[in-house]
Design a protein around this motif. Structure first.
Motif: not given
Length: 71
Positions: A10-16, A60-69
């Motif tokens: 849900l956070l990824v969809v909102i950020l995108l 937030s996008c950078i943090i989410m990217a590192f978290y997903i990777i």
């Protein structure tokens, strides 16, 4: 599993959506800018969030990217 039931998705969809609406508004300002009320107003509000809070959104996008990777 749907993005509604998974908080990370849900956070990824909102950020995108915020990033996409901001990008579209920067290229075509009248496309999103003329719909400020109703259900189409959600896209205008997301574009405004992306414009005004761009450092927070990009962090937030950078943090989410590192978290997903890495997690």
């Amino acid at each position: 599993m749907s993005a509604v039931f998974n908080f990370q998705s849900l956070l990824v969809v909102i950020l995108l959506m915020i990033c996409t609406c901001t990008y579209i508004r920067s290229i075509f300002p009248n496309f999103i800018g003329r719909h400020r009320i109703g259900w189409k107003g959600i896209f205008w509000k997301m574009a405004r969030i992306g414009e005004r809070l761009s450092p927070i959104v990009s962090a937030s996008c950078i943090i989410m990217a590192f978290y997903i990777i890495f997690v």
